[in-house]
Motif scaffolding. Structure first.
Motif, PDB file in Angstrom:
ATOM      1  N   THR A 341       0.828  -1.209   0.000  1.00  0.00           N
ATOM      2  CA  THR A 341       0.000   0.000   0.000  1.00  0.00           C
ATOM      3  C   THR A 341       0.861   1.258   0.000  1.00  0.00           C
ATOM      4  OG1 THR A 341      -1.704  -1.201   1.232  1.00  0.00           O
ATOM      5  CG2 THR A 341      -1.860   1.181   1.202  1.00  0.00           C
ATOM      6  N   LEU A 344       2.768   1.734  -3.449  1.00  0.00           N
ATOM      7  CA  LEU A 344       1.869   2.136  -4.531  1.00  0.00           C
ATOM      8  C   LEU A 344       1.417   3.586  -4.361  1.00  0.00           C
ATOM      9  CD1 LEU A 344      -0.346  -1.056  -5.012  1.00  0.00           C
ATOM     10  CD2 LEU A 344       1.426  -0.188  -6.544  1.00  0.00           C
ATOM     11  N   MET A 400       3.989  -4.663  -7.975  1.00  0.00           N
ATOM     12  CA  MET A 400       3.258  -5.861  -7.552  1.00  0.00           C
ATOM     13  C   MET A 400       3.963  -7.142  -7.983  1.00  0.00           C
ATOM     14  SD  MET A 400      -0.761  -4.752  -7.891  1.00  0.00           S
ATOM     15  CE  MET A 400      -0.673  -4.123  -9.575  1.00  0.00           C
ATOM     16  N   THR A 455      -2.668  -4.895 -14.816  1.00  0.00           N
ATOM     17  CA  THR A 455      -2.685  -4.298 -13.481  1.00  0.00           C
ATOM     18  C   THR A 455      -3.874  -4.799 -12.670  1.00  0.00           C
ATOM     19  OG1 THR A 455      -1.654  -2.300 -14.370  1.00  0.00           O
ATOM     20  CG2 THR A 455      -2.709  -2.125 -12.215  1.00  0.00           C
ATOM     21  N   PHE A 459      -3.446  -7.152  -9.371  1.00  0.00           N
ATOM     22  CA  PHE A 459      -3.948  -6.682  -8.078  1.00  0.00           C
ATOM     23  C   PHE A 459      -4.927  -7.682  -7.481  1.00  0.00           C
ATOM     24  CE2 PHE A 459      -6.644  -4.307  -5.198  1.00  0.00           C
ATOM     25  CZ  PHE A 459      -5.731  -3.522  -4.496  1.00  0.00           C
ATOM     26  N   ARG A 463      -4.331  -9.617  -4.006  1.00  0.00           N
ATOM     27  CA  ARG A 463      -5.289  -9.524  -2.903  1.00  0.00           C
ATOM     28  C   ARG A 463      -5.699 -10.913  -2.425  1.00  0.00           C
ATOM     29  NH1 ARG A 463     -10.660  -9.261  -1.632  1.00  0.00           N
ATOM     30  NH2 ARG A 463     -11.298  -7.580  -0.194  1.00  0.00           N
ATOM     31  N   GLY A 471      -7.725  -1.615  -1.313  1.00  0.00           N
ATOM     32  CA  GLY A 471      -7.994  -1.275  -2.697  1.00  0.00           C
ATOM     33  C   GLY A 471      -8.717   0.053  -2.872  1.00  0.00           C
TER      34      GLY A 471
END
Length: 564
Positions: A341, A344, A400, A455, A459, A463, A471
């Motif tokens: 987190t 990003l 990621m 992407t 993601f 997750r 998110g």
């Protein structure tokens, strides 16, 4: 990748700081010189609509593709850990180094010879030809690309030697030569371009295929190969300083490549998928050769696109990767989630602005590379814009993927890359239906769309692996960044228009100096607005960035006051 064993005692922080500064300065100088080289190349042989430029782009890119396919990921995934482990042997790893360098050099001598002999086949694989005068390279263009390839493909050997010798030096903690050697490569290549310009003139006289004779080909392609050779061979000078010698050893049994070859299988698979998509892209884009934004235009546009990613995203992600790996090794998934987190958000803060800024300055940036009129500038600018839309997702995927690597999972990035490549191939092939002047920008836009899909998929899988990683929180923050960037972009467009960035006779289109000055003025104005808007919105990430900068500024020392 296996981590090197810990040192028995900590190293002084000042020495580590000096080493980091040396690496960073070498990378920065190399990138700046690479940018200068690209500008000189475009000024020397042309870009948009230049059949000769596209032919050279094909021929000079082949050794990079061959090397990346065969060893690009394998050296890092297999050889580096083994070199570090071998350093613990009683001979300091010298026997292993002799074996592995002999093996690598021997293998790549054979590979380089085979690749060079196969130049016509490789050029045919990476380019589209039209025998009847339609879209694509003419027979003369294919012949020129093949001639360039004969001169350039020996670079495969020197790229391999550079990696082999450099990784050995890195394992001995001699980092500087590996980082600074590409500077010599660029200097040699720039010298070759300057000599070419003095002897044969600029783009106006060299963009057509018909004018190219053996002298032109030998000087341009030969100097490019000489630069790569110098980059590799200069490392030999530093071996003795690092306490290394070399004696060829052809007894390769026991080198141990089989132990970690399986671990690198997914890395090799991902490179293979990427290269396959690259073959499709090169074939599609070469349809525009001589008429629109072709292979060289897309290469230089991608170079511009990669500037903020390389300087900002890669630097930040590398710092966070160390923390992620530490948290992952102890099973601290909460720590990994926080790292994801935070990284990003930090990268998004800068890259969102860079994306919008590149879109705004695309026209003066294109003028830096183009001198063939506003139509050519527009053709390249549209490609830059199409790429730049995907800058934020591209950098997010980079982060990621490294999360999966920190979790020792290389299979998932391979599968995601396969999905992305499949989408790209379908989209790129559909671009063959476009008018020739829109093929290049179409391929760039397909690249962005495929990256956005990558992407979202990455993601989602991350997750699932880590659990909730904020998110919607990330979406809200990025919407703040986007709003501030759009407002700054509106100001930037106003400055662009006032500087004549869209007019043939405007200052921003007047030449190299006018274009570069306009980029600086527009960027500075946009930066002030972007930061100001975020601070007005009380965005904590922007506030933290300002605090970090102000803390590092030198503070005026106050004189001691006398007691009352």
């Amino acid at each position: 990748m296996t981590s090197p064993p810990a040192d028995p005692a900590p190293r002084p922080s000042s020495g580590l700081g000096r080493a980091s500064a040396l690496l960073a300065s070498g990378t920065l100088v190399s990138r700046l010189l690479g940018f200068v080289k690209a500008i000189l190349l475009a000024a020397t042989i042309g870009q948009v609509g230049s059949s000769a430029g596209d032919a050279f782009a094909i021929g000079n890119q082949l050794p990079n593709n061959i090397y990346a396919l065969i060893a690009g990921g394998v050296l890092g995934a297999i050889l580096v850990p083994q070199i570090v482990r071998a350093g613990l042997h009683d001979d300091g790893g010298q026997r292993f180094i002799n074996k592995i360098v002999t093996l690598g050099a021997s293998a790549f001598i054979v590979i380089a010879v085979i690749a060079t002999l196969a130049a016509p086949l490789l050029v045919a694989l990476y380019s589209s030809s039209s025998e009847d005068g339609g879209r694509g390279f003419s027979p003369e263009g294919i012949a020129l690309a093949t001639a360039f390839a004969y001169w350039c493909l020996p670079q495969v050997l020197f790229y391999a030697l550079y990696s082999l010798l450099g990784e050995v030096l890195n394992a001995r903690k001699a980092f500087g030569p590996f980082t600074w050697a590409p500077v010599l490569n660029n200097v040699v290549a720039i010298a070759g371009l300057v000599a070419f310009s003095l002897l044969f003139g600029g783009a106006a006289g060299n963009s057509a295929v018909e004018v190219w004779d053996s002298g032109r080909i030998a000087l341009l392609a030969g100097s490019a190969t000489l630069g790569v050779a110098a980059q590799a061979l200069v490392l030999v000078l530093f071996w003795k300083r690092a306490g290394l010698g070399f004696r060829p050893d052809f007894r390769w049994r026991g080198v141990g490549l089989g132990r970690t070859g399986k671990a690198a299988g997914w890395v090799f698979g991902m490179i293979l998928v990427t290269q396959t998509a690259g073959v499709v892209q090169s074939n599609v884009v070469s349809l525009a050769s001589g008429e629109g934004a072709g292979v060289l235009t897309l290469q230089n546009s991608w170079l511009i696109f990669m500037l903020p990613h390389s300087v900002i995203a890669v630097s930040i992600a590398t710092a966070y990767f160390t923390r992620m790996s530490g948290h992952a090794s102890t099973g601290n998934l909460a720590g990994v989630r926080e790292d994801v987190t935070s990284s990003l958000r930090t990268i998004g803060l800068f890259i969102t602005f860079a994306s919008v800024a590149l879109i705004v300055v695309a026209f003066p940036f294109a003028r830096v590379f183009e001198s063939g009129g506003l139509d050519n500038v527009i053709a390249m600018a549209l490609v830059i814009i199409a790429f730049s839309v995907g800058l934020v997702p591209f950098s997010a995927v980079f982060v990621m993927q490294r999360v999966f690597y920190s979790l020792e999972d290389t299979r998932t990035p391979f599968l995601v890359e396969t999905v992305k490549a499949s989408l790209f191939v379908v989209g790129a092939l559909s671009c063959t239906l476009l008018p020739v002047e829109f093929i290049g920008v179409g391929v760039a836009l397909v690249t962005t769309i495929a990256c956005i899909a990558q992407t979202l998929l990455t993601f989602s899988l991350l997750r699932r692996r880590l659990g909730p990683i904020g998110g919607w929180f990330l979406v809200r923050r990025h919407l703040q960044y986007l709003l501030a960037a759009v407002l700054s972009g509106a100001v930037g467009i106003g400055i662009l228009v006032s500087l004549g960035g869209l007019a043939p006779a405007g200052f921003a289109q007047s030449g190299l100096v006018g274009a570069m000055a306009s980029i600086a003025v527009i960027g500075a104005g946009m930066g002030v607005v972007y930061l100001g808007v975020l601070l007005l919105m009380k965005n904590p990430d922007a506030g933290s960035a300002v605090d970090t900068v102000t803390r590092r500024l030198p503070r005026r020392t106050r004189p001691p006051q006398a007691p009352e």
